[in-house]
Design a protein around this motif. Structure first.
Motif, PDB file in Angstrom:
ATOM      1  N   PRO A 169       8.745  27.399 -19.866  1.00  0.00           N
ATOM      2  CA  PRO A 169       8.096  26.306 -19.211  1.00  0.00           C
ATOM      3  C   PRO A 169       8.297  24.894 -19.736  1.00  0.00           C
ATOM      4  CG  PRO A 169       6.717  27.974 -20.514  1.00  0.00           C
ATOM      5  CD  PRO A 169       7.963  28.437 -20.422  1.00  0.00           C
ATOM      6  N   SER A 170       8.697  23.989 -18.827  1.00  0.00           N
ATOM      7  CA  SER A 170       8.713  22.796 -19.344  1.00  0.00           C
ATOM      8  C   SER A 170       7.891  21.683 -18.619  1.00  0.00           C
ATOM      9  CB  SER A 170      10.048  22.496 -18.903  1.00  0.00           C
ATOM     10  OG  SER A 170      11.049  23.399 -19.743  1.00  0.00           O
ATOM     11  N   THR A 171       7.588  20.505 -19.500  1.00  0.00           N
ATOM     12  CA  THR A 171       6.722  19.488 -19.007  1.00  0.00           C
ATOM     13  C   THR A 171       7.129  18.286 -18.268  1.00  0.00           C
ATOM     14  OG1 THR A 171       5.165  20.279 -20.642  1.00  0.00           O
ATOM     15  CG2 THR A 171       4.708  17.984 -19.807  1.00  0.00           C
ATOM     16  N   ALA A 172       6.861  18.488 -16.937  1.00  0.00           N
ATOM     17  CA  ALA A 172       7.269  17.088 -16.502  1.00  0.00           C
ATOM     18  C   ALA A 172       5.973  16.343 -16.270  1.00  0.00           C
ATOM     19  CB  ALA A 172       7.564  17.461 -15.035  1.00  0.00           C
ATOM     20  N   LEU A 173       6.326  14.758 -16.141  1.00  0.00           N
ATOM     21  CA  LEU A 173       5.216  13.883 -15.961  1.00  0.00           C
ATOM     22  C   LEU A 173       5.303  13.406 -14.446  1.00  0.00           C
ATOM     23  CD1 LEU A 173       5.520  11.689 -19.384  1.00  0.00           C
ATOM     24  CD2 LEU A 173       4.173  13.417 -18.849  1.00  0.00           C
ATOM     25  N   CYS A 174       4.349  13.707 -13.643  1.00  0.00           N
ATOM     26  CA  CYS A 174       4.375  13.302 -12.391  1.00  0.00           C
ATOM     27  C   CYS A 174       3.529  12.037 -12.313  1.00  0.00           C
ATOM     28  CB  CYS A 174       3.631  14.490 -11.457  1.00  0.00           C
ATOM     29  SG  CYS A 174       5.020  15.961 -11.111  1.00  0.00           S
ATOM     30  N   LEU A 175       4.064  10.902 -11.807  1.00  0.00           N
ATOM     31  CA  LEU A 175       3.483   9.643 -11.711  1.00  0.00           C
ATOM     32  C   LEU A 175       3.250   9.224 -10.183  1.00  0.00           C
ATOM     33  CD1 LEU A 175       5.521   7.126 -10.674  1.00  0.00           C
ATOM     34  CD2 LEU A 175       6.631   7.778 -12.787  1.00  0.00           C
ATOM     35  N   ARG A 176       1.964   8.667 -10.063  1.00  0.00           N
ATOM     36  CA  ARG A 176       1.734   8.150  -8.771  1.00  0.00           C
ATOM     37  C   ARG A 176       1.296   6.460  -8.765  1.00  0.00           C
ATOM     38  NH1 ARG A 176      -2.309   6.961  -4.974  1.00  0.00           N
ATOM     39  NH2 ARG A 176      -1.798   7.711  -2.968  1.00  0.00           N
ATOM     40  N   ALA A 177       1.721   5.643  -7.856  1.00  0.00           N
ATOM     41  CA  ALA A 177       1.452   4.333  -7.992  1.00  0.00           C
ATOM     42  C   ALA A 177       1.509   3.647  -6.713  1.00  0.00           C
ATOM     43  CB  ALA A 177       2.514   3.781  -9.327  1.00  0.00           C
ATOM     44  N   VAL A 178       0.757   2.797  -6.530  1.00  0.00           N
ATOM     45  CA  VAL A 178       0.497   2.185  -5.228  1.00  0.00           C
ATOM     46  C   VAL A 178       1.184   0.695  -5.376  1.00  0.00           C
ATOM     47  CG1 VAL A 178      -1.011   1.411  -3.213  1.00  0.00           C
ATOM     48  CG2 VAL A 178      -1.548   3.575  -4.905  1.00  0.00           C
ATOM     49  N   ALA A 179       1.901   0.390  -4.315  1.00  0.00           N
ATOM     50  CA  ALA A 179       2.553  -0.891  -4.164  1.00  0.00           C
ATOM     51  C   ALA A 179       1.467  -2.156  -3.737  1.00  0.00           C
ATOM     52  CB  ALA A 179       3.750  -0.979  -3.073  1.00  0.00           C
ATOM     53  N   PRO A 180       1.440  -3.083  -4.597  1.00  0.00           N
ATOM     54  CA  PRO A 180       0.607  -4.220  -4.266  1.00  0.00           C
ATOM     55  C   PRO A 180       0.630  -4.720  -2.791  1.00  0.00           C
ATOM     56  CG  PRO A 180       2.716  -5.039  -5.387  1.00  0.00           C
ATOM     57  CD  PRO A 180       2.848  -3.408  -5.365  1.00  0.00           C
ATOM     58  N   GLY A 229       0.872  -1.199   0.084  1.00  0.00           N
ATOM     59  CA  GLY A 229      -0.025   0.085  -0.041  1.00  0.00           C
ATOM     60  C   GLY A 229       0.893   1.290   0.068  1.00  0.00           C
ATOM     61  N   GLY A 230       2.270   1.312  -0.001  1.00  0.00           N
ATOM     62  CA  GLY A 230       3.124   2.313  -0.031  1.00  0.00           C
ATOM     63  C   GLY A 230       2.960   2.929  -1.339  1.00  0.00           C
ATOM     64  N   VAL A 231       3.550   4.367  -1.454  1.00  0.00           N
ATOM     65  CA  VAL A 231       3.183   4.953  -2.555  1.00  0.00           C
ATOM     66  C   VAL A 231       4.576   5.310  -3.450  1.00  0.00           C
ATOM     67  CG1 VAL A 231       2.439   7.037  -3.548  1.00  0.00           C
ATOM     68  CG2 VAL A 231       0.886   5.785  -1.848  1.00  0.00           C
ATOM     69  N   LEU A 232       4.667   5.302  -4.513  1.00  0.00           N
ATOM     70  CA  LEU A 232       5.582   5.601  -5.609  1.00  0.00           C
ATOM     71  C   LEU A 232       5.175   6.966  -6.008  1.00  0.00           C
ATOM     72  CD1 LEU A 232       8.579   5.546  -7.093  1.00  0.00           C
ATOM     73  CD2 LEU A 232       7.255   4.092  -8.865  1.00  0.00           C
ATOM     74  N   ALA A 233       6.076   8.066  -5.884  1.00  0.00           N
ATOM     75  CA  ALA A 233       5.776   9.340  -6.612  1.00  0.00           C
ATOM     76  C   ALA A 233       6.836   9.846  -7.269  1.00  0.00           C
ATOM     77  CB  ALA A 233       5.209  10.228  -5.523  1.00  0.00           C
ATOM     78  N   ALA A 234       6.696  10.167  -8.293  1.00  0.00           N
ATOM     79  CA  ALA A 234       7.977  10.318  -9.185  1.00  0.00           C
ATOM     80  C   ALA A 234       7.917  11.491 -10.252  1.00  0.00           C
ATOM     81  CB  ALA A 234       8.792   9.090  -9.616  1.00  0.00           C
ATOM     82  N   ALA A 235       8.695  12.199 -10.496  1.00  0.00           N
ATOM     83  CA  ALA A 235       8.771  12.999 -11.661  1.00  0.00           C
ATOM     84  C   ALA A 235       9.751  12.574 -12.954  1.00  0.00           C
ATOM     85  CB  ALA A 235       9.097  14.721 -11.409  1.00  0.00           C
ATOM     86  N   VAL A 236       9.469  12.449 -13.965  1.00  0.00           N
ATOM     87  CA  VAL A 236      10.339  12.455 -15.180  1.00  0.00           C
ATOM     88  C   VAL A 236       9.930  13.345 -16.175  1.00  0.00           C
ATOM     89  CG1 VAL A 236      10.358   9.841 -14.820  1.00  0.00           C
ATOM     90  CG2 VAL A 236       8.701  10.928 -16.309  1.00  0.00           C
ATOM     91  N   TRP A 237      10.850  13.621 -17.273  1.00  0.00           N
ATOM     92  CA  TRP A 237      10.614  14.546 -18.281  1.00  0.00           C
ATOM     93  C   TRP A 237       9.510  14.092 -19.172  1.00  0.00           C
ATOM     94  CZ3 TRP A 237      11.320  19.147 -16.742  1.00  0.00           C
ATOM     95  CH2 TRP A 237      12.315  19.623 -16.163  1.00  0.00           C
ATOM     96  N   GLY A 242       3.198  -4.481 -11.095  1.00  0.00           N
ATOM     97  CA  GLY A 242       2.634  -4.907 -10.092  1.00  0.00           C
ATOM     98  C   GLY A 242       1.827  -3.545  -9.357  1.00  0.00           C
ATOM     99  N   PHE A 243       2.028  -2.553  -9.721  1.00  0.00           N
ATOM    100  CA  PHE A 243       1.719  -1.331  -9.091  1.00  0.00           C
ATOM    101  C   PHE A 243       0.149  -1.131  -9.227  1.00  0.00           C
ATOM    102  CE2 PHE A 243       5.993   0.263  -8.772  1.00  0.00           C
ATOM    103  CZ  PHE A 243       6.039   0.814  -7.481  1.00  0.00           C
ATOM    104  N   THR A 244      -0.650  -0.651  -8.690  1.00  0.00           N
ATOM    105  CA  THR A 244      -2.121  -0.570  -9.040  1.00  0.00           C
ATOM    106  C   THR A 244      -2.390   1.092  -8.672  1.00  0.00           C
ATOM    107  OG1 THR A 244      -2.580  -0.663  -6.278  1.00  0.00           O
ATOM    108  CG2 THR A 244      -2.922  -2.736  -7.691  1.00  0.00           C
ATOM    109  N   GLY A 245      -3.500   1.484  -8.911  1.00  0.00           N
ATOM    110  CA  GLY A 245      -3.931   3.059  -8.951  1.00  0.00           C
ATOM    111  C   GLY A 245      -3.012   3.795  -9.534  1.00  0.00           C
ATOM    112  N   VAL A 246      -2.375   3.285 -10.876  1.00  0.00           N
ATOM    113  CA  VAL A 246      -1.461   4.113 -11.414  1.00  0.00           C
ATOM    114  C   VAL A 246      -2.146   5.419 -12.106  1.00  0.00           C
ATOM    115  CG1 VAL A 246       0.310   4.314 -13.519  1.00  0.00           C
ATOM    116  CG2 VAL A 246      -0.044   2.081 -11.944  1.00  0.00           C
ATOM    117  N   SER A 247      -1.427   6.536 -11.864  1.00  0.00           N
ATOM    118  CA  SER A 247      -2.012   7.683 -12.594  1.00  0.00           C
ATOM    119  C   SER A 247      -0.604   8.565 -13.061  1.00  0.00           C
ATOM    120  CB  SER A 247      -2.596   8.861 -11.932  1.00  0.00           C
ATOM    121  OG  SER A 247      -1.954   9.254 -10.811  1.00  0.00           O
ATOM    122  N   VAL A 248      -0.414   9.149 -14.212  1.00  0.00           N
ATOM    123  CA  VAL A 248       0.588   9.959 -15.024  1.00  0.00           C
ATOM    124  C   VAL A 248       0.051  11.279 -15.364  1.00  0.00           C
ATOM    125  CG1 VAL A 248       2.360  10.174 -16.441  1.00  0.00           C
ATOM    126  CG2 VAL A 248       1.599   7.739 -15.677  1.00  0.00           C
TER     127      VAL A 248
END
Ligand code: SAM
Length: 303
Positions: A280-291, A153-161, A210-216
């Motif tokens: 202004p530059s576009t980052a992709l911010c992702l959120r994903a929940v560990a199984p 249930g822990g969360v990965l939150a990361a920015a990529v370009w 295996g991540f759930t609830g993935v959003s980008v």
């Protein structure tokens, strides 16, 4: 002609050398960079739900962001570990941490943190990363390894370009240098700033790990420079030493006025009403929940 297969050890060695060389220049330009980048840190802390008492891992922390911001948020009951492949970057991060007692920094390759002794499976509530994950060779294996380090249930939150054309802050300088030095375009699929710039593919690889609830989501980073001088100094500070050396070899001086003048001129179309430059530059911010049942295992994997 097919590109030669990547040797991960060579990639890592080159990354370490490159970022060790960039560290001091990046520190000198840190205030300029953070003026825009701090907004992304804020978004990642919110996406990760970082709060007091949390155990947080920051992957590819560089000069210590977002680890230092997270450390202020988790307070004395929490703890933060920042990891990076570059000892020179980490040395600066440790200095920047000053008296903060709840943050540590350690060298580590982002693709094998789950193999580090002392990093037990499930030992973090949140994994953060700002502009670091794109340097992985094997994206699927990276995400499986990070999922394994998170508590269920822990969360990965990361920015990529996002794609290069949406990130002038990074791509403009590179394209001028590439043209002047007649560099071939980097082969597709190489680790690098834009290797995770396809949001659909990113979401699929995260789900496959295996991540759930993935959003980008797209996040516009408001990079601003007070003058052309500040823009050129910043670009030069974050350009790998190997490229700067090539400027010297080709044009007789690493300070070649025509080269750095061209970098300045290329940004003219971003001139804003107040006389500064706004890129202004576009980052992709992702959120994903560990199984909750643990991450799918198995090394190595394909991308
Ligand atoms: C663009 S910087 C981002 C640094 C910081 N997170 C920030 O947002 O300011 C990318 C960082 O990734 C690190 N890096 C590159 N390849 C890596 C790897 N294989 N493992 C760990 N860190 C890596 C570099 O040393 C560098 O500090």
């Amino acid at each position: 002609m097919q590109a030669a297969p990547l040797d991960p050890r060579t990639v890592k060695r080159e990354q370490r050398t490159t970022w060790d060389g960039i560290g001091p220049g990046w520190e000198a330009s840190l205030e300029t960079f953070e003026r825009g980048a701090a907004a992304v840190t804020g978004r990642l802390l919110a996406l990760g739900g970082v709060r007091r008492g949390h155990r947080v891992l920051d992957v590819a922390t560089g000069l210590g962001e977002p680890a230092l911001a997270a450390a202020r948020m988790v307070g004395p009951a929490g703890r933060v570990l920042g990891t990076d492949i570059s000892p020179a970057m980490l040395e600066i991060a440790r200095r920047r941490a000053g008296e903060l007692g709840n943050v540590k920094f350690a060298a580590g390759d982002l693709e094998s943190l789950d193999l580090e002794p002392g990093l037990a499976p499930g030992s973090f509530d949140v994994v953060l990363s700002r502009w670091g994950l794109m340097f992985a060779v094997d994206h699927a294996a990276l995400f499986r390894s990070l999922a394994g380090l998170l508590a269920p249930g822990g969360v990965l939150a990361a920015a990529v370009w996002g794609p290069p054309q949406a990130v002038p802050m990074m791509s403009l300088g590179y394209s001028v240098l590439g043209e002047r030095l007649e560099l071939p375009p980097p082969p597709a699929g190489q680790p690098g700033p834009f290797s995770m710039s396809d949001p659909g593919r990113l979401a699929r690889v995260l789900a496959g790990a295996g991540f759930t609830g993935v959003s980008v989501e797209e996040f516009t980073v408001p990079f601003r420079f007070g003058s052309t001088r500040e823009w050129v100094d910043f670009t030069r500070a974050v350009t790998p030493r190997a490229l700067i050396r090539r400027v010297g070899e080709r044009f007789g001086s690493e300070d070649d006025p025509a080269t750095w003048g061209a970098v300045g001129t290329a940004a003219e179309r971003f001139r804003s009403a107040d006389g500064g430059l706004s890129l202004p530059s576009t980052a992709l911010c992702l959120r994903a929940v560990a199984p909750s049942g643990g991450a799918p295992s198995g090394r190595p994997s394909s991308r």
